[in-house]
Design an enzyme around this catalytic site. Structure first.
Site, PDB file in Angstrom:
ATOM      1  N   HIS A 228       3.470  10.775  10.057  1.00  0.00           N
ATOM      2  CA  HIS A 228       2.604  11.465  11.011  1.00  0.00           C
ATOM      3  C   HIS A 228       1.759  12.515  10.290  1.00  0.00           C
ATOM      4  O   HIS A 228       2.195  13.110   9.310  1.00  0.00           O
ATOM      5  CB  HIS A 228       3.430  12.120  12.113  1.00  0.00           C
ATOM      6  N   SER A 394      -2.968   4.965   3.719  1.00  0.00           N
ATOM      7  CA  SER A 394      -1.889   5.851   3.299  1.00  0.00           C
ATOM      8  C   SER A 394      -2.483   7.221   2.990  1.00  0.00           C
ATOM      9  O   SER A 394      -3.701   7.386   2.875  1.00  0.00           O
ATOM     10  CB  SER A 394      -1.190   5.282   2.070  1.00  0.00           C
ATOM     11  N   MET A 395      -1.607   8.229   2.854  1.00  0.00           N
ATOM     12  CA  MET A 395      -2.049   9.593   2.597  1.00  0.00           C
ATOM     13  C   MET A 395      -2.912   9.637   1.331  1.00  0.00           C
ATOM     14  O   MET A 395      -2.514   9.156   0.277  1.00  0.00           O
ATOM     15  CB  MET A 395      -0.825  10.492   2.454  1.00  0.00           C
ATOM     16  N   HIS A 416      -1.910  -0.758  12.856  1.00  0.00           N
ATOM     17  CA  HIS A 416      -1.976   0.688  13.097  1.00  0.00           C
ATOM     18  C   HIS A 416      -1.991   1.444  11.776  1.00  0.00           C
ATOM     19  O   HIS A 416      -1.899   2.670  11.750  1.00  0.00           O
ATOM     20  CB  HIS A 416      -0.817   1.137  13.981  1.00  0.00           C
TER      21      HIS A 416
END
EC number: 6.5.1.-
Length: 507
Positions: A228, A394-395, A416
């Site tokens: 998150h 991804s981050m 998602h």
């Protein structure tokens, strides 16, 4: 290239999943998208749910209003193993619901806001923004007091409940921006208008508090853990000029993306209902080997089903409001440091949710977002573009904004995210040089300020926080490029814009 004998390639972007139950099951993945063998195994075990449904119907036929069954399954390109039901599974059923098929973080989803700020301003003020965001999110700065009456309205009527019960005179903290922005006018840009209805509130009376007394809680406006985030991004590239123009997307624009759900509230409701459906299973039958239980939609268990839907909507409403407040807090920080700017919501959609279709079919999406097309979006602001689809990378990597095409074989569903390539445990080992390079080029705001000298001297604290970041680092995820290419090539969604991160806030 995928060589799993349980899969049959249909074309460049689709694989048929062969299963003994004969359920139409399609996995959307090009040869460039890795497919985990253990995820396929988990899926095949999940599909034995059909046998559980048939045994349940034979034992207690009055439990169902119609002949129950799994009608179709679609698997998005970020398909990967989870706990019983793989992430990226879209399950269409008739006559029953499977609470486990949406996971415990009910209404986890994505939200995207557009701003009038420019990326250069953000980059020049990252140190100040780092301090401001840390205070707002983690050091008591959220400041979202509510009365018990307002929390109850939130749980039963979602964002609409807050609009109806929070007066403009209640403008402390984040409420000031709530009143300043056109929240009511933008409800049409939220799935279910952010306001699913419930007749009652399940097991949350202590949390709600006294009707007329303002109090603060530690849940609303919380990011949660795992993957998150709240992210400040730049529109790097326009991929579909016509749709981007219709949505107000411009190159260089600064956006705010939020990914979270119902945090502790959803886990309370989800865990409770997993216990309930286990108890409903006929005592004469052996429990399913896959550990997946169902909730019949028939006369015998009508009361249990009604309570489930209320508890589900309580948690879903909380999640819609939680994403809204997380975005408002980010905008507060940006406006405080960079100056006031225009802002608008583009879209907010869940990816752990249940949708009851007009046909009576129930769609379960677990880690899969809706990607509905023109016909389904008729009567909305997106009737001529298709539904906005938010697919984060991804981050530290690009995210993508797409427009849904309503592909029936995908059950109008898209990925998602990029999907994990490594488990969280595996991501902790190796890749050290890659991880250090990632830290040097990317700005992450966490509850622990790793810039402080006293924190740097505590290696135990630093290593614990770095391990949390390692679990979500780019190398732990599939590449986002092949995911988006598959969504495009399979006519699930049309790419509209690429977004790159400027700062990411993690819980």
């Amino acid at each position: 290239m995928n060589h799993d004998p349980r899969l049959t390639r249909l074309d460049a972007f689709r694989l048929k999943v062969n299963n003994p139950q004969g359920i139409a099951t399609t996995l959307f993945a090009s040869d460039d998208v890795p497919v985990e063998a253990n995820a396929v195994s988990e899926l095949l075990e999940m599909l034995t749910l059909q046998e559980s449904v048939e045994a349940f119907a034979d034992a207690l036929p009055e439990s169902f209003d119609e002949a129950p069954g799994i009608e179709q399954v679609a698997l998005t390109p970020d398909f990967h193993k989870a706990r019983g039901v793989p992430v990226g599974t879209v399950l269409a059923t008739r006559g029953f619901v499977v609470p486990q098929a949406i996971g415990s973080d009910i209404n986890c989803g994505m939200r995207l806001h557009l701003t009038g700020l420019d990326a250069e301003t953000i980059l020049s003020k990252r140190e100040e923004l780092d301090t401001t965001f840390r205070h707002l999110y983690f050091e008591g700065g959220r400041n979202i007091p509510m009365t018990g009456t307002q929390r109850r309205a939130l749980f039963t009527e979602g964002i609409t409940g807050l609009l109806n019960t929070v007066p403009k005179s209640q403008d402390e903290g984040t409420w000031a921006l709530f009143h300043d922005l056109p929240i009511a006018d933008e409800l049409g840009r939220i799935d279910h208008q952010g306001s699913p209805k419930a007749e009652r509130v399940f097991a949350l009376d202590d949390f709600i508090g006294q009707p007329g007394t303002l109090s603060r809680d530690n849940q609303i406006g919380s990011i949660g853990g795992g993957n998150h985030f709240v992210e400040v991004q730049r529109v790097e590239k326009i991929l579909d000029g016509t749709t981007a123009h219709a949505w107000g997307i411009k190159p260089g624009m600064v956006t705010v993306m939020v990914h979270t759900g119902s945090v502790g509230i959803g886990h309370l409701c989800g865990n409770y209902y997993r216990d309930v459906v286990r108890q409903l299973y006929p005592a004469t039958l052996k429990h399913p080997a896959n550990g997946i239980f169902l909730l019949p939609e028939g006369e015998r268990f009508r009361a249990e089903a009604a309570l489930f839907w209320d508890a589900f909507h309580n948690a879903a409403s909380f999640a819609f409001a939680n994403r809204m407040f997380l975005a408002l807090i980010a905008l507060r920080g940006l406006f405080t440091v960079c100056g006031e700017s225009e802002s608008s919501l583009l879209y907010d959609a869940p990816h752990n949710y249940l949708w009851r279709e007009a046909s009576g079919q129930v769609l379960h999406r677990k880690g899969a977002c809706p990607a509905r097309g023109y016909e389904t979006m008729a009567g909305t602001e997106f009737a001529y573009t298709g539904e906005p689809v938010l697919v984060p990378g991804s981050m530290g990597t690009s995210s993508f904004l797409l427009a849904g095409r309503g592909n029936p074989e995908s059950l109008s569903s898209a990925s998602h995210g990029a999907g994990r390539a490594l488990s969280r445990g595996d991501a902790l080992h190796g890749h050290e040089a890659e991880f250090q390079a990632f830290l040097e080029r990317f700005r992450i705001v966490t509850p622990t300020d790793l810039r402080r000298q006293d924190v740097k001297s505590r290696r135990d604290i630093v290593e614990k926080k770095l391990d949390e970041i390692r679990q979500e680092a780019p190398y732990a995820f599939k590449g986002i490029g092949p995911i988006v290419e598959t969504l495009h090539g399979a006519q699930i969604a049309q790419p509209v814009a690429e977004l790159t991160p400027l700062m990411t806030i993690k819980g």
